[in-house]
Design an enzyme around this catalytic site. Structure first.
Site, PDB file in Angstrom:
ATOM      1  N   TYR A   1     -33.061  -7.658 -74.776  1.00  0.00           N
ATOM      2  CA  TYR A   1     -31.605  -7.545 -74.858  1.00  0.00           C
ATOM      3  C   TYR A   1     -31.220  -6.719 -76.085  1.00  0.00           C
ATOM      4  CZ  TYR A   1     -31.607 -11.530 -71.582  1.00  0.00           C
ATOM      5  OH  TYR A   1     -31.822 -12.368 -70.511  1.00  0.00           O
TER       6      TYR A   1
ATOM      7  N   HIS B   1     -40.464 -13.349 -68.889  1.00  0.00           N
ATOM      8  CA  HIS B   1     -39.194 -12.873 -68.329  1.00  0.00           C
ATOM      9  C   HIS B   1     -39.377 -12.321 -66.914  1.00  0.00           C
ATOM     10  CE1 HIS B   1     -35.169 -10.878 -69.755  1.00  0.00           C
ATOM     11  NE2 HIS B   1     -35.028 -11.568 -68.644  1.00  0.00           N
TER      12      HIS B   1
ATOM     13  N   PRO C   1     -24.592 -18.319 -63.727  1.00  0.00           N
ATOM     14  CA  PRO C   1     -24.074 -19.425 -62.914  1.00  0.00           C
ATOM     15  C   PRO C   1     -22.658 -19.223 -62.413  1.00  0.00           C
ATOM     16  CG  PRO C   1     -23.987 -20.016 -65.223  1.00  0.00           C
ATOM     17  CD  PRO C   1     -24.713 -18.712 -65.150  1.00  0.00           C
TER      18      PRO C   1
END
Length: 334
Positions: free
Chosen positions: A56, A130, A210
């Site tokens: 990231y 990941h 989510p």
């Protein structure tokens, strides 16, 4: 903030965590000062499960979290990831130029040391693979991760976007505490087999994206709202035509939100929380306002009729468009 156990015999963490990716990567320009305020506010609210990754912002996200984590280490459950690598700026598992996946034992060890240095801590609470390169046996990767646990550099081992078979093989080498998968009313693929496998093995399911990358919040109404450097502008579910179809699916979420006195995002998170005590959503944000809204979802209670309505309105496969661009989809479920 209510707490849930992360895996069989694992620690208790906040039922709703904080995905930190967007603070440094993927969703338009960042604001480090606001992101830092958001991190502190999360801990103030009892949201202690912070999720990042080395990819990231090419390490920028870990460096951003570092000062906050070090200042309040005993309050933080820290998760980071490895496996996505870059040759000049791409995001590992997306198939972009210069990006590739490396799940070798050598890289697991090297990446862990680099993450520890960027974060400025001695131990990572939860260390995920990941993405997986299928050319590397999962036993090799997890064996190296187990060595990191033995060395005290990592407390718990996790996997992300793997298949149930890979999870079983990994768990046979070393206990897997959590599997991180995309799970929301828009992405229910885990209900086919992965959720049952996790429950059989005593593995927590950490649900990323989510709220459907913002689609379930009601805040996104058109492609024009996405900045040119927002990753979603090139995502299939946000493509012209697909976006409009997906937004129609949110109508029932809005309706339930109105009935229970909550926001659509809170209803989407409350639905996830109701899927089991072993499901832990980590909605991402870089702003205090949305953090506070998301964390308050832990207090929203949906009755069985509302839960059934939502499940029926957004069944598995209802979303239009794949979760990722085609080049990235081949890295999922390995």
């Amino acid at each position: 903030m209510i707490r849930r156990r992360l895996g069989a015999g694992g620690p208790e963490v906040s039922a709703i965590g904080l995905g930190c990716m967007g603070m440094s990567f993927a969703y338009g320009g960042g604001d480090d000062a606001e992101s830092t305020r958001t991190l502190h506010r999360a801990l103030d609210l009892g949201v202690n499960h912070l999720d990042t990754a080395d990819v990231y912002g090419a390490g920028a996200n870990e460096r951003l979290l570092g000062p906050v984590v070090r200042a309040r280490r005993d309050e933080v459950f820290l998760a980071t990831k490895f496996g996505n690598r870059n040759r000049g700026g791409g995001f590992g598992g997306t198939g972009t130029p210069g990006a590739y996946v490396d799940s070798s034992a050598a890289w697991a060890r090297q990446a862990c040391d680099a993450s520890l240095a960027r974060l400025g801590v001695d131990t990572i609470d939860l260390y995920y693979l990941h993405r997986r390169d299928p050319a590397t046996p999962i036993e090799e990767t997890v064996g190296a991760m187990a060595e990191l646990v033995a060395a005290g550099k990592v407390r718990l081992v996790g996997l992300s976007e793997v298949s149930p078979a890979t999870l079983r093989a990994a768990h046979a080498v070393h206990p897997v505490a959590a599997v991180q998968m995309e799970y929301s009313l828009f992405s229910r693929e885990v209900e086919r087999e992965m959720l049952a496998t996790c429950r059989e093995l005593g593995v927590a399911l950490v649900a990323y994206s989510p709220v459907g990358r913002g689609l379930l919040t009601g805040a996104i109404t058109s492609r024009g709202q996405l900045a040119v450097d927002d990753w979603r502008a090139g995502a299939p579910r946000f493509a012209e035509g697909n976006l409009e179809a997906n937004l129609k699916l949110v109508d029932e979420v809005r309706a339930v939100a109105g009935e229970v006195g909550a926001t659509p995002a809170q209803v989407a998170l409350a639905w996830l929380l109701a899927q089991g005590e072993d499901v832990l959503p980590i909605p991402g944000t870089k702003r205090v306002r949305w953090l506070e809204e998301n964390s308050a979802a832990a207090d929203v209670r949906l009755d069985p009729a509302h839960l059934d309505r939502l499940s029926a309105a957004l069944p598995a496969g209802a979303a239009v468009g794949e979760r990722y661009p085609e080049a990235a989809m081949r890295f999922l479920g390995q």
